[in-house]
Design a protein around this motif. Sequence first.
Motif, PDB file in Angstrom:
ATOM      1  N   VAL A 211       0.859  -1.186   0.000  1.00  0.00           N
ATOM      2  CA  VAL A 211       0.000   0.000   0.000  1.00  0.00           C
ATOM      3  C   VAL A 211       0.896   1.236   0.000  1.00  0.00           C
ATOM      4  O   VAL A 211       1.733   1.406   0.881  1.00  0.00           O
ATOM      5  N   THR A 212       0.704   2.100  -1.009  1.00  0.00           N
ATOM      6  CA  THR A 212       1.530   3.302  -1.122  1.00  0.00           C
ATOM      7  C   THR A 212       0.751   4.572  -0.778  1.00  0.00           C
ATOM      8  O   THR A 212       1.347   5.620  -0.562  1.00  0.00           O
ATOM      9  N   GLY A 213      -0.568   4.464  -0.745  1.00  0.00           N
ATOM     10  CA  GLY A 213      -1.383   5.627  -0.405  1.00  0.00           C
ATOM     11  C   GLY A 213      -2.829   5.227  -0.214  1.00  0.00           C
ATOM     12  O   GLY A 213      -3.281   4.234  -0.780  1.00  0.00           O
TER      13      GLY A 213
ATOM     14  N   TYR B 257     -11.700   6.659  -1.568  1.00  0.00           N
ATOM     15  CA  TYR B 257     -12.280   5.697  -2.505  1.00  0.00           C
ATOM     16  C   TYR B 257     -11.483   4.404  -2.645  1.00  0.00           C
ATOM     17  O   TYR B 257     -11.891   3.483  -3.354  1.00  0.00           O
ATOM     18  N   GLY B 258     -10.319   4.298  -1.991  1.00  0.00           N
ATOM     19  CA  GLY B 258      -9.541   3.068  -2.090  1.00  0.00           C
ATOM     20  C   GLY B 258      -8.082   3.265  -1.733  1.00  0.00           C
ATOM     21  O   GLY B 258      -7.666   4.326  -1.268  1.00  0.00           O
ATOM     22  N   ALA B 259      -7.306   2.200  -1.983  1.00  0.00           N
ATOM     23  CA  ALA B 259      -5.877   2.221  -1.650  1.00  0.00           C
ATOM     24  C   ALA B 259      -5.036   2.031  -2.910  1.00  0.00           C
ATOM     25  O   ALA B 259      -5.303   1.137  -3.718  1.00  0.00           O
ATOM     26  N   PHE B 260      -4.037   2.887  -3.064  1.00  0.00           N
ATOM     27  CA  PHE B 260      -3.085   2.741  -4.155  1.00  0.00           C
ATOM     28  C   PHE B 260      -2.007   1.763  -3.711  1.00  0.00           C
ATOM     29  O   PHE B 260      -1.565   1.791  -2.557  1.00  0.00           O
TER      30      PHE B 260
ATOM     31  N   ARG C 246       4.661  -2.097 -10.546  1.00  0.00           N
ATOM     32  CA  ARG C 246       3.427  -1.894 -11.323  1.00  0.00           C
ATOM     33  C   ARG C 246       2.400  -1.264 -10.391  1.00  0.00           C
ATOM     34  O   ARG C 246       2.217  -1.702  -9.258  1.00  0.00           O
ATOM     35  N   ASP C 247       1.721  -0.214 -10.855  1.00  0.00           N
ATOM     36  CA  ASP C 247       0.716   0.486 -10.048  1.00  0.00           C
ATOM     37  C   ASP C 247      -0.610  -0.258 -10.067  1.00  0.00           C
ATOM     38  O   ASP C 247      -0.960  -0.911 -11.051  1.00  0.00           O
ATOM     39  N   GLY C 248      -1.351  -0.111  -8.966  1.00  0.00           N
ATOM     40  CA  GLY C 248      -2.668  -0.718  -8.888  1.00  0.00           C
ATOM     41  C   GLY C 248      -3.539   0.023  -7.900  1.00  0.00           C
ATOM     42  O   GLY C 248      -3.082   0.897  -7.166  1.00  0.00           O
TER      43      GLY C 248
ATOM     44  N   SER D 147      -6.370  -3.464 -11.271  1.00  0.00           N
ATOM     45  CA  SER D 147      -7.490  -3.293 -10.337  1.00  0.00           C
ATOM     46  C   SER D 147      -7.512  -4.567  -9.509  1.00  0.00           C
ATOM     47  O   SER D 147      -7.527  -5.676 -10.053  1.00  0.00           O
ATOM     48  N   LEU D 148      -7.493  -4.396  -8.183  1.00  0.00           N
ATOM     49  CA  LEU D 148      -7.320  -5.539  -7.291  1.00  0.00           C
ATOM     50  C   LEU D 148      -8.454  -5.660  -6.294  1.00  0.00           C
ATOM     51  O   LEU D 148      -9.180  -4.709  -6.033  1.00  0.00           O
ATOM     52  N   SER D 149      -8.575  -6.860  -5.718  1.00  0.00           N
ATOM     53  CA  SER D 149      -9.611  -7.132  -4.725  1.00  0.00           C
ATOM     54  C   SER D 149      -9.011  -7.884  -3.549  1.00  0.00           C
ATOM     55  O   SER D 149      -8.153  -8.748  -3.719  1.00  0.00           O
ATOM     56  N   LEU D 150      -9.520  -7.574  -2.354  1.00  0.00           N
ATOM     57  CA  LEU D 150      -9.118  -8.299  -1.144  1.00  0.00           C
ATOM     58  C   LEU D 150     -10.207  -9.257  -0.682  1.00  0.00           C
ATOM     59  O   LEU D 150     -10.059  -9.923   0.331  1.00  0.00           O
TER      60      LEU D 150
END
Length: 125
Positions: free
Chosen positions: A15-17, A21-24, A31-33, A72-75
């Motif tokens: 997690v970078t930020g 609305y979500g986490a970068f 690779r960004d997500g 785009s990712l999911s937990l």
Amino acid sequence: MAKKYRVGQFVKVKVTGIQSYGAFVKTPDNRDGLIHISEVMNDYVHDVNQYLSKGQIVKAKIVSIDEDGKLSLSLKENEYFKNEEKKRDKRSVLEKIRETEKYGFQSIEERMPAWIDDAIARMNE
């Protein structure tokens, strides 16, 4: 050489930020997500900060990859977050009352039928 990713694959990300609305996130190969707030849990998430923090490393599932290669990712299928969801479902009635009864007042007689229905539903799970 950049690593190939595919939809459905699990990947560890950092997690970078965090935004409302979500986490970068970033993969080990930079690779960004994004983990959108709706992809943290199946249950309603009011604040991403309750579940994720900057610098945290989590295992996420790739939901989609855009033309620029952003993920785009999911937990939702991460075992830790699934267990957190189960814990929230097993909260005590008192916690639910505190959460839902912050404003206004209803007599016990008015609230009792809903509490009984909720208790019966939880016993039948």
